[in-house]
Design an enzyme around this catalytic site. Structure first.
Site, short mmCIF file in Angstrom:
data_model
loop_
_atom_site.label_atom_id
_atom_site.label_comp_id
_atom_site.label_asym_id
_atom_site.label_seq_id
_atom_site.Cartn_x
_atom_site.Cartn_y
_atom_site.Cartn_z
N HIS A 448 11.15 93.08 -17.03
CA HIS A 448 12.49 93.28 -17.61
C HIS A 448 13.39 94.12 -16.70
O HIS A 448 12.97 95.12 -16.13
CB HIS A 448 12.36 94.03 -18.96
CG HIS A 448 12.06 93.12 -20.10
ND1 HIS A 448 11.52 93.59 -21.29
CD2 HIS A 448 12.23 91.79 -20.28
CE1 HIS A 448 11.37 92.59 -22.13
NE2 HIS A 448 11.79 91.49 -21.54
N GLU A 449 14.65 93.69 -16.60
CA GLU A 449 15.71 94.46 -15.92
C GLU A 449 15.36 94.85 -14.49
O GLU A 449 15.61 95.96 -14.06
CB GLU A 449 16.05 95.72 -16.73
CG GLU A 449 16.45 95.45 -18.17
CD GLU A 449 17.56 94.43 -18.30
OE1 GLU A 449 18.39 94.32 -17.38
OE2 GLU A 449 17.60 93.71 -19.31
N GLY A 450 14.83 93.91 -13.75
CA GLY A 450 14.47 94.17 -12.37
C GLY A 450 12.98 94.42 -12.25
O GLY A 450 12.46 95.41 -12.78
#
Length: 598
Positions: A448-450
């Site tokens: 998630h998110e990078g």
């Protein structure tokens, strides 16, 4: 009965005995608050999370959202929980009074939100994405955006998303192809497909506000040509009335191993299924200036990265408490060696290896929670800084800690969940117990998110070198201050300080040597190893601070804090030494591997 979601006693220690959040009430923004208001929010959050979120966590997992080609169906308990969350005013807890918010410190808000993430991350995903969306628009949008979209989101009527990735682009945002065609009325028409959009389509509220990255034709190539747009599911009139359906269509759902309760979608913008204003194309409203979209989106992404660290922490924490509760009540084995077959069985918590697994979980979960709340405290300092220099110094420190706050809990609280399964033995991987779901839910957070790898590249490739190494120097100053305080305290604190100082100085020296060669590709080849080493050293610093906060205070809680710090320094910090040896050698084993050799 003690909660197995989180430890309120630990939250009180971190907030009041370590981070001193009461001191924040001396700042103008938080002047109307007190410990009483902070405690009231924490108590309310625990109650709501326990009553409305936790009971349907397993039901949410077993009955994930479905799509029949026309609409998404979600179990009704989700809507009930979100209504309770909104009615309590929690979406706007940290917002300005002018927006109907409570102007709570971020530190308290994050502690509040941790209860919901521990109770049910699938349901909690909807409001927390919405809050991040609203925060971005407050920071970079215009008054019309705030009136039409932010206020309804904070009231719980609208929900929000972030739309970055595309099927062909993934994390490489330079390669997105969604385009935004300028219109005569100042709007844009968007055409393209977005992938992995959490909360992208549902009937939980009146509207869904998408924040979409797209390129305006004729703009610069790569990431410099990306702009940001507000694209609502339904158009909204100047009077706030819901209008016609925008040209945003659900192409399908993604089915994940965890977070099953948060609908995850593929969205088509501008396919012509709906024709707002009589034409195909999703109507979008430019946020800020053209071609600065990625800069604006990073406001939401950085907040979301710390949020990912928070949910990873909460899942690790609740898994730890559940396995601890199990270990205290599960009899197996006997006390003496050789065992007396006629003797009474003892709880498995009395076995040394079970204690090892529980102690590891404790250091991972409590350390991660401390790290995330420390970052939240920096956000409060950043927002209420007395001068621009103070704000800049805090920003530099938050910058370098953000990839750690995202990645370290995602890696090590996942390991805590794995250990929780091991403590439960055969029961641990059955669906009758919660810990297997915690592991599945948490396994998404290193992505998630990078991804983990992206965080490593960000830390080593940007954060430690930005502004001539200013962020690293800012952190160095904080670590040195803690080391000095521990040395002054003497005895065991001084011994721990010596260990941290040695590891930290070696990390700083190795960092400098990696860039001294000028071979950036070789330096970045092991950036994930660097991230993990950096993270473990930072967590040793966090644990030393907790050790000092516990000081000579008596009682089981403080004894547990001190012993957890000992464990981390004896079992975890030494792992950094061989990693630093590898980094110092500028090992190129991974670079030398050829495709055909696999």
């Amino acid at each position: 009965m003690r909660s197995t979601l989180l430890s309120r006693r630990d939250l009180d220690f971190l907030l009041y005995e370590w981070l001193d959040v009461e001191q924040l009430t001396e700042r103008e923004r938080f002047a109307e608050h007190s410990r009483e208001t902070f405690d009231a929010v924490l108590e309310l959050s625990e109650q709501l999370a326990t009553k409305y979120f936790a009971p349907h966590n397993k039901l949410n997992d077993a009955n994930e959202p479905t799509f029949d080609g026309e609409r998404v169906t979600i179990i009704p308990e989700v809507s009930t929980a979100l209504t309770a969350f909104a009615d309590a005013g929690l979406p706007s807890a940290a917002m300005d009074y002018e927006l109907g918010g409570a102007q709570l410190p971020a530190t308290v808000t994050q502690a509040s939100y941790a209860w919901f993430q521990a109770a049910n991350p699938g349901t909690a995903g909807y409001p927390f994405l919405t809050v991040a969306n609203a925060n971005l628009l407050v920071a970079h949008g215009n008054p019309e955006h705030i009136a039409r979209f932010v206020r309804p989101m904070l009231a719980g009527r609208y929900f929000g998303t972030m739309c970055l990735s595309e099927p062909q682009a993934g994390s490489s945002l330079a390669d997105i192809v969604t385009r935004a065609e300028p219109q005569d009325d100042g709007t844009h028409r968007l055409f393209g497909t977005k992938m992995w959009i959490s909360g992208g389509d549902h009937e939980l509220g009146e509207n869904i506000v998408h924040l979409v990255l797209a390129k305006i034709p004729g703009g610069p190539a790569g990431t410099k040509g990306i702009s940001l747009f507000v694209v609502p599911r339904f158009l909204v009139g100047a009077d706030g009335a819901i209008g016609e359906r925008n040209d945003v269509a659900l192409a399908g759902l993604n089915h994940k191993m965890g977070f099953r309760g948060t609908v995850n979608t593929v969205l088509n913008f501008g396919e012509g299924r709906w024709t707002p204003g009589g034409a195909a194309g999703a109507i979008g409203y430019l946020v800020g200036e053209p071609h600065r979209g990625l800069t604006y989106m990073f406001h939401m992404m950085n907040e979301a990265r710390i949020g990912v660290g928070l949910v990873a922490t909460a899942l690790g924490y609740t898994g730890y408490l559940e396995s601890l509760d199990y270990a205290r009540t599960r009899p197996q084995g006997r006390a003496k060696l050789p065992a007396d077959p006629d003797g009474p069985q003892r709880p498995i918590i009395e076995h040394a290896d079970v204690r090892r697994m529980l102690l590891a979980q404790k250091t991972y979960a409590e350390g991660a929670l401390a790290l995330v709340l420390y970052c939240a405290r920096l956000v409060d300092e950043q927002h209420t800084a007395a001068s621009e220099n103070d704000r800049r110094a805090t920003t530099l420190l938050l910058d370098i800690l953000t990839p750690i706050a995202k990645s370290w809990p995602s890696q090590w609280c996942l390991e805590a969940n794995s250990l929780a399964i091991q403590v439960l033995g055969g029961y641990g991987y059955t669906r009758e117990y919660n810990v297997e779901q915690h592991y599945r839910d948490n396994r998404l957070n290193p992505i998630h998110e990078g991804t983990h790898g992206i965080q490593g590249l960000d830390l080593l490739g940007r954060k430690v070198t930005q502004h001539g190494g200013a962020s690293l120097r800012a952190l160095d100053g904080r670590v040195r201050a803690t080391v000095a305080a521990a040395r002054a305290a003497g005895d065991e604190a001084a011994a721990l300080a010596a260990d941290l100082d040695s590891a930290w100085q070696r990390l700083v020296e190795v960092t400098a040597s990696m860039f001294a060669t000028g071979d950036l590709e070789a330096a970045l080849a092991n950036s994930s190893v660097y991230l993990e080493t950096f993270g473990h050293t930072v967590l040793a610093w966090i644990w030393l601070q907790q050790f000092l906060a516990a000081a000579d205070r008596a009682g089981d809680f403080y004894d547990g804090k001190r012993h957890a710090a000992r464990y981390f320094f004896r079992f975890e910090l030494p792992k950094t030494a061989p990693a630093l040896d590898l980094l110092a050698r500028m090992d190129t084993t991974t670079l030398q591997m050829r495709d055909a050799w696999f």
